[in-house]
Design a protein around this motif. Sequence first.
Motif, PDB file in Angstrom:
ATOM      1  N   VAL A 216      39.150  24.269 -13.773  1.00 17.47           N
ATOM      2  CA  VAL A 216      39.196  24.689 -15.305  1.00 17.47           C
ATOM      3  C   VAL A 216      39.068  23.612 -16.222  1.00 17.47           C
ATOM      4  O   VAL A 216      38.982  23.755 -17.300  1.00 17.47           O
ATOM      5  N   ILE A 217      38.457  22.399 -15.916  1.00 23.20           N
ATOM      6  CA  ILE A 217      37.656  21.449 -16.713  1.00 23.20           C
ATOM      7  C   ILE A 217      36.332  20.895 -16.465  1.00 23.20           C
ATOM      8  O   ILE A 217      36.094  19.986 -17.114  1.00 23.20           O
ATOM      9  N   GLN A 218      35.849  21.666 -15.498  1.00 25.81           N
ATOM     10  CA  GLN A 218      34.423  21.940 -15.500  1.00 25.81           C
ATOM     11  C   GLN A 218      33.633  22.137 -16.802  1.00 25.81           C
ATOM     12  O   GLN A 218      34.110  22.806 -17.601  1.00 25.81           O
ATOM     13  N   PRO A 219      32.261  21.760 -16.881  1.00 27.69           N
ATOM     14  CA  PRO A 219      31.659  22.024 -17.919  1.00 27.69           C
ATOM     15  C   PRO A 219      31.572  23.491 -18.394  1.00 27.69           C
ATOM     16  O   PRO A 219      31.601  23.837 -19.633  1.00 27.69           O
ATOM     17  N   VAL A 220      31.399  24.308 -17.586  1.00 26.79           N
ATOM     18  CA  VAL A 220      31.536  25.892 -17.533  1.00 26.79           C
ATOM     19  C   VAL A 220      33.008  26.143 -16.852  1.00 26.79           C
ATOM     20  O   VAL A 220      32.901  26.300 -15.786  1.00 26.79           O
ATOM     21  N   PRO A 221      33.995  25.975 -17.516  1.00 29.60           N
ATOM     22  CA  PRO A 221      35.120  26.267 -16.927  1.00 29.60           C
ATOM     23  C   PRO A 221      35.460  27.530 -16.420  1.00 29.60           C
ATOM     24  O   PRO A 221      35.243  28.535 -16.782  1.00 29.60           O
ATOM     25  N   ARG A 222      36.006  27.567 -15.016  1.00 28.66           N
ATOM     26  CA  ARG A 222      36.399  28.692 -14.435  1.00 28.66           C
ATOM     27  C   ARG A 222      37.597  28.414 -13.195  1.00 28.66           C
ATOM     28  O   ARG A 222      37.096  27.162 -12.633  1.00 28.66           O
ATOM     29  N   SER A 223      38.608  29.122 -13.205  1.00 29.47           N
ATOM     30  CA  SER A 223      39.577  28.700 -12.103  1.00 29.47           C
ATOM     31  C   SER A 223      38.960  28.843 -10.780  1.00 29.47           C
ATOM     32  O   SER A 223      38.485  29.823 -10.479  1.00 29.47           O
ATOM     33  N   LEU A 224      39.258  27.750 -10.017  1.00 27.03           N
ATOM     34  CA  LEU A 224      39.118  27.995  -8.713  1.00 27.03           C
ATOM     35  C   LEU A 224      40.209  28.749  -7.847  1.00 27.03           C
ATOM     36  O   LEU A 224      39.906  29.253  -6.690  1.00 27.03           O
TER      37      LEU A 224
END
Length: 260
Positions: A216-224
């Motif tokens: 959720v806080i990655q450069p392109v946010p997406r929930s793992l």
Amino acid sequence: MRDRVRGRVPVVVQTRGVRSTPARVLWVCAEAVVTCGVVLMLLVAHQLWWTNQQARAQAGEQVRALEREWAGSPPVTPEAPVVEIQPSAGVESHAPSPSEVPTSSGRPPEAASSSASSAYAIIRIPRIGLTAPIARGVSKRSVLDRGYVGHYPGTAGPGRTGNFALAGHRNTHGEPFRYINRLRAGDTIRIQTREREYTYVVDQVLARTAPRDTGVIQPVPRSLVKPSYGYSDPGAYLTLTTCTPEFSSAYRLVVWARRA
């Protein structure tokens, strides 16, 4: 013999008003229970009331100090563009976990000369009436417990391409993110720095995810954990994270916004 009997002094044992051993034990236990109850109430009052009052006062003063400072000095222009530092070979690199909340790709140029826990920006969310300072890092002691909003190290700066990720307490210590669950798509979030103000528009809300869902806080946010939440394309994102449900740190609540 009669004279001796007559000369004796009778001994009278007073039993009235003297508690038996079981009664005394019960009395002591009752006093201990009452004392523990009073102490517990004081601790709860300290956590739920005093820490909020103290942190809000501290955060409010920091906001006013930043506004005074910016009003009296010209904008700071960075001497060179911020460059993302790549990890050394053989060293695993990963973003901090939202569990560090609780609830910078490149340092913001306006904050480069300040200490790690000093505030460098202000967040305003009209929908929930929030105005709070933003500081680098998500340390509880030096940032979050002071009523500040923390900027996750390794995530983008305000207004930059990437993911500007923030954390804040939902309960106690100022609880700046207590009501972010009320945000809806289309709500605005404003980030003010010395240089300018950036506007983000709320786009998605992830009501609950695992504390270790670093996607959720990655450069392109997406929930793992819930891949249907998040994004696939690069952009200028803002992420708000806090604990959920209230008065618990079992899960994380995430709000995403895009730069307008």
